[in-house]
Design a protein around this motif. Structure first.
Motif, PDB file in Angstrom:
ATOM      1  N   PRO A   1       3.177  11.864  -1.648  1.00  0.00           N
ATOM      2  CA  PRO A   1       4.504  12.109  -1.050  1.00  0.00           C
ATOM      3  C   PRO A   1       4.462  12.553   0.407  1.00  0.00           C
ATOM      4  CG  PRO A   1       4.418  13.003  -3.257  1.00  0.00           C
ATOM      5  CD  PRO A   1       3.019  12.533  -2.930  1.00  0.00           C
ATOM      6  N   ASP A   2       3.542  13.441   0.768  1.00  0.00           N
ATOM      7  CA  ASP A   2       3.485  13.891   2.161  1.00  0.00           C
ATOM      8  C   ASP A   2       3.005  12.779   3.087  1.00  0.00           C
ATOM      9  OD1 ASP A   2       0.997  14.030   0.967  1.00  0.00           O
ATOM     10  OD2 ASP A   2       0.297  15.671   2.235  1.00  0.00           O
ATOM     11  N   GLN A   3       2.128  11.907   2.580  1.00  0.00           N
ATOM     12  CA  GLN A   3       1.685  10.768   3.385  1.00  0.00           C
ATOM     13  C   GLN A   3       2.834   9.781   3.578  1.00  0.00           C
ATOM     14  OE1 GLN A   3      -1.547   9.526   0.880  1.00  0.00           O
ATOM     15  NE2 GLN A   3      -3.086  10.395   2.250  1.00  0.00           N
TER      16      GLN A   3
ATOM     17  N   LEU B   1       0.809  -1.212   0.000  1.00  0.00           N
ATOM     18  CA  LEU B   1       0.000   0.000   0.000  1.00  0.00           C
ATOM     19  C   LEU B   1       0.848   1.270   0.000  1.00  0.00           C
ATOM     20  CD1 LEU B   1      -2.817  -1.001   2.493  1.00  0.00           C
ATOM     21  CD2 LEU B   1      -2.932  -0.908   0.009  1.00  0.00           C
ATOM     22  N   VAL B   2       2.110   1.161   0.368  1.00  0.00           N
ATOM     23  CA  VAL B   2       2.976   2.337   0.444  1.00  0.00           C
ATOM     24  C   VAL B   2       3.118   2.997  -0.918  1.00  0.00           C
ATOM     25  CG1 VAL B   2       5.382   3.022   0.805  1.00  0.00           C
ATOM     26  CG2 VAL B   2       4.223   1.644   2.496  1.00  0.00           C
ATOM     27  N   MET B   3       3.125   2.218  -1.986  1.00  0.00           N
ATOM     28  CA  MET B   3       3.328   2.813  -3.307  1.00  0.00           C
ATOM     29  C   MET B   3       2.139   3.666  -3.749  1.00  0.00           C
ATOM     30  SD  MET B   3       3.003  -0.362  -5.883  1.00  0.00           S
ATOM     31  CE  MET B   3       2.063  -1.781  -5.392  1.00  0.00           C
ATOM     32  N   PHE B   4       1.003   3.571  -3.076  1.00  0.00           N
ATOM     33  CA  PHE B   4      -0.168   4.368  -3.434  1.00  0.00           C
ATOM     34  C   PHE B   4      -0.298   5.639  -2.609  1.00  0.00           C
ATOM     35  CE2 PHE B   4      -1.396   0.006  -4.621  1.00  0.00           C
ATOM     36  CZ  PHE B   4      -1.556   0.216  -5.976  1.00  0.00           C
ATOM     37  N   LEU B   5       0.644   5.884  -1.709  1.00  0.00           N
ATOM     38  CA  LEU B   5       0.567   7.066  -0.856  1.00  0.00           C
ATOM     39  C   LEU B   5       1.055   8.305  -1.596  1.00  0.00           C
ATOM     40  CD1 LEU B   5       1.973   5.658   2.480  1.00  0.00           C
ATOM     41  CD2 LEU B   5      -0.414   6.081   1.908  1.00  0.00           C
TER      42      LEU B   5
ATOM     43  N   ASP C   1       4.406   8.608   7.052  1.00  0.00           N
ATOM     44  CA  ASP C   1       4.457   7.192   7.402  1.00  0.00           C
ATOM     45  C   ASP C   1       5.875   6.762   7.755  1.00  0.00           C
ATOM     46  OD1 ASP C   1       3.258   4.554   7.621  1.00  0.00           O
ATOM     47  OD2 ASP C   1       4.419   4.064   5.831  1.00  0.00           O
ATOM     48  N   LYS C   2       6.859   7.283   7.053  1.00  0.00           N
ATOM     49  CA  LYS C   2       8.245   6.887   7.295  1.00  0.00           C
ATOM     50  C   LYS C   2       8.855   7.611   8.489  1.00  0.00           C
ATOM     51  CE  LYS C   2       9.383   4.966   2.973  1.00  0.00           C
ATOM     52  NZ  LYS C   2       9.825   3.610   3.086  1.00  0.00           N
ATOM     53  N   SER C   3       8.226   8.677   8.976  1.00  0.00           N
ATOM     54  CA  SER C   3       8.785   9.420  10.099  1.00  0.00           C
ATOM     55  C   SER C   3       8.351   8.859  11.451  1.00  0.00           C
ATOM     56  CB  SER C   3       8.388  10.888  10.002  1.00  0.00           C
ATOM     57  OG  SER C   3       6.993  11.032  10.167  1.00  0.00           O
ATOM     58  N   ARG C   4       7.555   7.813  11.451  1.00  0.00           N
ATOM     59  CA  ARG C   4       7.165   7.200  12.717  1.00  0.00           C
ATOM     60  C   ARG C   4       8.378   6.549  13.367  1.00  0.00           C
ATOM     61  NH1 ARG C   4       2.793   3.026  11.691  1.00  0.00           N
ATOM     62  NH2 ARG C   4       3.828   2.956   9.695  1.00  0.00           N
TER      63      ARG C   4
END
Length: 75
Positions: A27-29, A21-25, A33-36
């Motif tokens: 850029p800001d999402q 599902l990451v490929m459908f996000l 998601d990666k900053s958690r």
């Protein structure tokens, strides 16, 4: 005639769903998601000792390199 050029995607495990599902996000999402923060890993005492020994080794080698560098400048 049979079309043999089609490929079939391998079955994916349910755990693979978030990565797909990451490929459908947007850029800001994706950044959000990666900053958690990732939880700290639990290490055995043996691994902790090995990591501390590695830190001490790196400091000693760094001191040796700095000493050698400055001693070669004057000689």
């Amino acid at each position: 005639m049979i079309d043999e050029t089609r490929t079939v995607a391998p079955p994916t495990a349910p755990d693979d769903a978030p990565e797909r599902l990451v490929m459908f996000l947007e850029p800001d999402q994706l950044v959000l998601d990666k900053s958690r923060p990732v939880p700290r890993a639990t290490l055995s005492s043996r691994a902790k000792v090995a990591l501390w020994a590695l830190r001490v080794f790196v400091l000693v080698v760094t001191a040796m390199v700095i000493y050698t560098f400055f001693s070669q400048l004057s000689g």
